[in-house]
Design a protein around this motif. Structure first.
Motif, PDB file in Angstrom:
ATOM      1  N   UNK A 192      -2.163 -20.989  33.017  1.00  0.00           N
ATOM      2  CA  UNK A 192      -3.092 -20.160  33.785  1.00  0.00           C
ATOM      3  C   UNK A 192      -2.660 -20.069  35.249  1.00  0.00           C
ATOM      4  N   UNK A 193      -2.601 -18.829  35.756  1.00  0.00           N
ATOM      5  CA  UNK A 193      -2.329 -18.594  37.171  1.00  0.00           C
ATOM      6  C   UNK A 193      -0.876 -18.670  37.577  1.00  0.00           C
ATOM      7  N   UNK A 194       0.026 -18.941  36.639  1.00  0.00           N
ATOM      8  CA  UNK A 194       1.458 -19.056  36.963  1.00  0.00           C
ATOM      9  C   UNK A 194       2.152 -17.732  36.647  1.00  0.00           C
ATOM     10  N   UNK A 195       2.827 -17.155  37.641  1.00  0.00           N
ATOM     11  CA  UNK A 195       3.511 -15.881  37.443  1.00  0.00           C
ATOM     12  C   UNK A 195       4.518 -16.000  36.305  1.00  0.00           C
ATOM     13  N   UNK A 196       4.390 -15.133  35.298  1.00  0.00           N
ATOM     14  CA  UNK A 196       5.158 -15.267  34.065  1.00  0.00           C
ATOM     15  C   UNK A 196       5.516 -13.893  33.515  1.00  0.00           C
ATOM     16  N   UNK A 197       6.639 -13.826  32.775  1.00  0.00           N
ATOM     17  CA  UNK A 197       7.007 -12.621  32.030  1.00  0.00           C
ATOM     18  C   UNK A 197       6.992 -12.951  30.542  1.00  0.00           C
ATOM     19  N   UNK A 198       6.396 -12.050  29.759  1.00  0.00           N
ATOM     20  CA  UNK A 198       6.368 -12.226  28.309  1.00  0.00           C
ATOM     21  C   UNK A 198       6.853 -10.947  27.646  1.00  0.00           C
ATOM     22  N   UNK A 199       7.533 -11.088  26.509  1.00  0.00           N
ATOM     23  CA  UNK A 199       8.043  -9.944  25.760  1.00  0.00           C
ATOM     24  C   UNK A 199       7.410  -9.965  24.374  1.00  0.00           C
ATOM     25  N   UNK A 200       6.748  -8.858  24.016  1.00  0.00           N
ATOM     26  CA  UNK A 200       6.086  -8.829  22.725  1.00  0.00           C
ATOM     27  C   UNK A 200       6.028  -7.437  22.126  1.00  0.00           C
ATOM     28  N   UNK A 201       5.450  -7.366  20.931  1.00  0.00           N
ATOM     29  CA  UNK A 201       5.305  -6.104  20.199  1.00  0.00           C
ATOM     30  C   UNK A 201       3.845  -5.676  20.234  1.00  0.00           C
ATOM     31  N   UNK A 202       3.613  -4.374  20.440  1.00  0.00           N
ATOM     32  CA  UNK A 202       2.249  -3.853  20.534  1.00  0.00           C
ATOM     33  C   UNK A 202       1.566  -3.890  19.164  1.00  0.00           C
ATOM     34  N   UNK A 203       0.406  -4.559  19.117  1.00  0.00           N
ATOM     35  CA  UNK A 203      -0.412  -4.595  17.904  1.00  0.00           C
ATOM     36  C   UNK A 203      -1.559  -3.598  17.963  1.00  0.00           C
ATOM     37  N   UNK A 204      -2.135  -3.444  19.172  1.00  0.00           N
ATOM     38  CA  UNK A 204      -3.337  -2.611  19.270  1.00  0.00           C
ATOM     39  C   UNK A 204      -3.480  -2.089  20.698  1.00  0.00           C
ATOM     40  N   UNK A 205      -3.993  -0.852  20.822  1.00  0.00           N
ATOM     41  CA  UNK A 205      -4.276  -0.245  22.125  1.00  0.00           C
ATOM     42  C   UNK A 205      -5.721   0.216  22.114  1.00  0.00           C
ATOM     43  N   UNK A 206      -6.448  -0.086  23.187  1.00  0.00           N
ATOM     44  CA  UNK A 206      -7.863   0.264  23.221  1.00  0.00           C
ATOM     45  C   UNK A 206      -8.231   0.791  24.607  1.00  0.00           C
TER      46      UNK A 206
ATOM     47  N   UNK B 185     -11.710   1.047  31.124  1.00  0.00           N
ATOM     48  CA  UNK B 185     -10.887  -0.134  30.910  1.00  0.00           C
ATOM     49  C   UNK B 185      -9.939   0.159  29.755  1.00  0.00           C
ATOM     50  N   UNK B 186      -8.661  -0.152  29.948  1.00  0.00           N
ATOM     51  CA  UNK B 186      -7.642   0.016  28.920  1.00  0.00           C
ATOM     52  C   UNK B 186      -7.031  -1.355  28.650  1.00  0.00           C
ATOM     53  N   UNK B 187      -6.807  -1.663  27.360  1.00  0.00           N
ATOM     54  CA  UNK B 187      -6.164  -2.937  27.030  1.00  0.00           C
ATOM     55  C   UNK B 187      -5.113  -2.715  25.950  1.00  0.00           C
ATOM     56  N   UNK B 188      -4.069  -3.537  25.985  1.00  0.00           N
ATOM     57  CA  UNK B 188      -3.029  -3.497  24.964  1.00  0.00           C
ATOM     58  C   UNK B 188      -2.782  -4.933  24.507  1.00  0.00           C
ATOM     59  N   UNK B 189      -2.754  -5.127  23.196  1.00  0.00           N
ATOM     60  CA  UNK B 189      -2.559  -6.457  22.626  1.00  0.00           C
ATOM     61  C   UNK B 189      -1.108  -6.604  22.185  1.00  0.00           C
ATOM     62  N   UNK B 190      -0.424  -7.641  22.709  1.00  0.00           N
ATOM     63  CA  UNK B 190       0.974  -7.920  22.365  1.00  0.00           C
ATOM     64  C   UNK B 190       1.064  -9.216  21.571  1.00  0.00           C
ATOM     65  N   UNK B 191       2.131  -9.300  20.776  1.00  0.00           N
ATOM     66  CA  UNK B 191       2.352 -10.501  19.965  1.00  0.00           C
ATOM     67  C   UNK B 191       3.826 -10.849  19.982  1.00  0.00           C
ATOM     68  N   UNK B 192       4.133 -12.167  20.080  1.00  0.00           N
ATOM     69  CA  UNK B 192       5.488 -12.639  19.795  1.00  0.00           C
ATOM     70  C   UNK B 192       5.385 -13.688  18.697  1.00  0.00           C
ATOM     71  N   UNK B 193       6.449 -14.384  18.435  1.00  0.00           N
ATOM     72  CA  UNK B 193       6.444 -15.323  17.303  1.00  0.00           C
ATOM     73  C   UNK B 193       5.524 -16.517  17.528  1.00  0.00           C
ATOM     74  N   UNK B 194       5.054 -16.705  18.788  1.00  0.00           N
ATOM     75  CA  UNK B 194       4.292 -17.917  19.094  1.00  0.00           C
ATOM     76  C   UNK B 194       2.837 -17.658  19.454  1.00  0.00           C
ATOM     77  N   UNK B 195       2.456 -16.387  19.695  1.00  0.00           N
ATOM     78  CA  UNK B 195       1.076 -16.136  20.094  1.00  0.00           C
ATOM     79  C   UNK B 195       0.836 -14.703  20.526  1.00  0.00           C
TER      80      UNK B 195
END
Length: 705
Positions: free
Chosen positions: A72-86, A96-106
């Motif tokens: 939490x609060x630590x600047x981070x980059x994550x790479x994932x695949x789009x599961x859902x857009x709302x 409000x727009x949200x996009x749900x991403x997934x990788x092999x761990x979460x």
């Protein structure tokens, strides 16, 4: 798309490595004819163009975190695949727009408030890189307003590298440009010639070009990227400063001007023409000009001063100094309105003198123009006041000693050089009421010595500025009507002439009708814009000066040259469309007489930047402070546009960001030219070619090497 081999039809074993740089891009490996057409849209036509087509950004995939490792609060980059857009509305125009991403761990959700355009950017199964500070929310990990990079399905981008991001055109994909560049780096590096001597590279902490070129396209680390960028930023600014230094040197060594000394007798005679005391700032600038004009090489001085600082009087001194020595002076303005204003000023100043003044503009009749041209050639005119018409080929001077160019940013570098004559060259004084940021002064105007007028003549009135919204606007119009009834006059400025230009903005024609039927009903109003015939424009302005009109509803045609002391009210519509410098110029039309000025800006700022700009405008009347802020917010803009000054645009350097490097290269270039005046040493041949190729035409440089 098709591609071809890297061998061109004309390539032979005898071809030198440097010739390879001229290879048409469609012959290069990984390109081919179809892709070459797309690259041409980006200005890429040869191998050299491709090699020096630098990335506009980078994707740092060297430190991508697994979603299971988020903190939490630590600047981070994550790479994932789009599961859902709302996307949904939350009421009162909020979204409000949200996009749900997934990788092999979460999983993690990206969230954007009041930015509905994001819903169009995402689709299922996209690979997306998010960068931001994760936080644990009601539904798990989320990032609010993260930075986003959307990777194409066939993009070969993988984790563990820093990837270049190039500017594209429709039909061209990121991975295609990357492949083309990477495939041709090896022969490109082999073909390159180093511009800097080895000791210069070491002394200025610069990488050799071969290493820098590889790393700027495909950096091995962020540190390597910065070193590579420094090499090319330094080179670009250094070549520019070399060109400016060579130009200054050539002016001093090869051009000869009349020596026009401000003797005690001449100085006293000129000052008697001024019905007021000069300010300390005016006196200092006049002293600087007098030193320059006494030399036998041309003065090339830029006088920048805030609105109402008294630049015209300084120019008048320089012109009278010229006439006192039996030479002619010319002052050029960008508009007929400003030229006529100068003519009126000088006619008043010299009403009892023997100085002969004439006007030369495009609005003169054929016979009027012919008469002025003949008198200039015969030496019967001492001072000519004009527009671009003075630059016409048939305009010849008998003994031209001084050229004054007002509103310099509206003229080009090469236009200054066109007012030449056989024999001696004239001195040049160029002026601007648009204060120039320091870095721009060292680049666009780097061939000029700069003088600055900061103080104002005594009696200059204060100007009060407002940003009214809602019901405050009606209060403003009530105030305007009271002042008009007291005998004052006002300007109303619209960004457009008619609705055809842009239906979303106020126009002169619409405002004129609305105001005449509304807040200004019963007052005498008239329109003024650039499409009106010249004679009609002058008649409207003269009517306003004679107070036959109460209000002028105009475009920015009034920005310079309209000087009506009784006009104290300025209302600007569409304020978000103007830069700070232009707003400041418009505001400078009021408060020029015995009464204070009042300025109101009606605006609908659609961005934080626009709001910051308008807030700053209300907060200060210091044009120098506003110019620096405008430069910080919006960049050089028109001030550094090729239309105004003729210099090619910078490719990688940024005058806002690279100020320290600019100062460094300016000093180094001046030392370089002092040591090798014509860049004539064999080891400087490559630099000389770069200077002439890049700036030879724009700066009128002679190849003295």
């Amino acid at each position: 798309m098709t591609s071809s081999s890297s061998t061109t039809p004309s390539q032979t074993s005898a071809q030198s490595p440097s010739d390879w740089l001229l290879t048409p891009v469609h012959f290069l490996k990984g390109v081919g004819p179809e892709r070459a057409e797309l690259l041409a849209r980006l200005g890429i036509r040869t191998a050299a163009d491709l090699l020096f087509f630098f990335p506009r950004d980078y994707e740092d995939l060297t430190s991508i975190a697994n979603m299971a490792e988020l903190q939490e609060g630590v600047l981070t980059s994550v790479l994932g695949t789009v599961l859902d857009v709302d996307g949904r509305n939350t009421g009162h125009g909020k979204t409000v727009v949200s996009v749900l991403l997934e990788d092999a761990t979460g999983r993690i959700r990206g969230v954007w408030f009041n930015q509905p355009f994001w819903i169009e950017r995402f689709r299922a199964d996209q690979r997306v890189l998010l960068s931001g500070k994760p936080q644990w929310g009601r539904y798990g990990w989320e990032m609010v307003h993260p930075r986003v990079t959307i990777l194409e399905a066939d993009d070969e981008t993988t984790a563990g590298r820093i990837w270049p991001v190039y500017s594209l055109t429709e039909g061209l994909r990121q991975y295609e440009v990357r492949r083309a560049v990477e495939s041709n780096l090896a022969p490109g590096v082999a073909a390159l010639e180093e511009a800097f001597p080895t000791e210069f590279l070491a002394g200025h902490n610069l990488w050799p070009i071969e290493r820098a070129l590889r790393e700027i396209h495909f950096p091995s680390s962020l540190e390597a990227l910065e070193a590579a960028r420094r090499r090319f930023i330094y080179q670009e600014l250094f070549v520019l400063q070399l060109a400016l230094s060579v130009r200054r040197q050539q002016q001093q060594l090869s051009e000869r001007a009349p020596s026009l000394e401000a003797t005690t007798k001449i100085d006293a005679r000129i000052r008697r023409r001024f019905p007021f005391e000069l300010t300390a700032g005016q006196q200092q600038v006049i002293d600087e000009i007098a030193v320059d004009m006494a030399q036998t090489h041309p003065m090339n001085r830029l006088l920048q001063g805030d609105v109402g600082s008294g630049k015209t009087i300084v120019a008048g001194y320089a012109m009278l100094l010229t006439v006192a020595h039996g030479h002619q002076a010319a002052i050029m303005a960008p508009t007929e309105i400003l030229a006529r204003q100068h003519l009126a000023t000088f006619n008043d100043l010299l009403s009892a003198s023997h100085v002969r003044i004439a006007l030369l503009t495009g609005a003169l009749t054929g016979s009027e123009r012919e008469h002025v041209v003949q008198q200039l050639a015969a030496g019967s005119i001492d001072i000519v006041v004009g527009t671009h018409a003075v630059l016409s080929e048939d305009v010849q001077f008998a003994k031209l000693g001084l050229v004054v160019i007002d509103e310099q940013h509206k003229f080009g570098v090469r236009q200054r050089a066109r007012l030449k004559q056989s024999g001696l060259d004239p001195h040049y004084l160029v002026m601007t009421a648009t204060p120039i940021p320091r870095t721009v002064a060292m680049t666009v105007f780097g061939d000029l010595t700069v003088s600055t007028l900061r103080d104002h003549p005594p009696g200059r009135q204060a100007i009060h500025t407002y940003l009214p919204t809602g019901s405050e606007r009606q209060k403003w119009w009530d105030f305007v009507c009271r002042k008009l009834c007291e005998g004052r006059q006002g300007y109303i400025v619209a960004p457009l002439i008619d609705e055809v230009d842009d239906a979303s903005a106020s126009s002169v024609q619409t405002l004129s009708a609305d105001l005449a039927a509304g807040p200004l009903a019963g007052f005498r109003t008239e329109m003024l814009h650039g499409r009106m015939p010249v004679a009609e424009r002058h008649e409207v302005i003269d009517s306003f000066r004679r107070h036959e009109l109460d209000a002028l509803i105009a475009t920015t045609v009034i920005e310079v040259g309209v000087d009506v002391p009784n006009a104290t009210l300025m209302t600007i519509y569409g304020g978000e469309r103007f830069g700070l410098s232009q707003l400041h110029q418009l505001r400078g039309r009021v408060g020029r007489g015995a009464f204070p000025g009042y300025c109101a800006v009606f605006a609908e700022p659609g961005s934080d930047e626009a709001q910051e700009r308008l807030t700053a405008f209300v907060g200060t009347t210091d044009g120098f402070e506003l110019a620096e802020l405008d430069f910080k917010l919006r960049g050089p803009g028109d001030l550094f546009g090729t239309r105004q000054h003729g210099l090619p645009p910078l490719r990688i350097a940024d005058l806002r960001r690279d100020t320290e490097t600019l100062l460094e290269t300016r000093t180094a270039a001046q030392e370089f030219v002092a040591d090798d005046p014509g860049l004539a040493k064999p080891e400087h041949a490559r630099l000389r070619r770069l200077v002439l190729a890049r700036y030879g035409t724009a700066l009128d440089l002679a190849d003295v090497g």
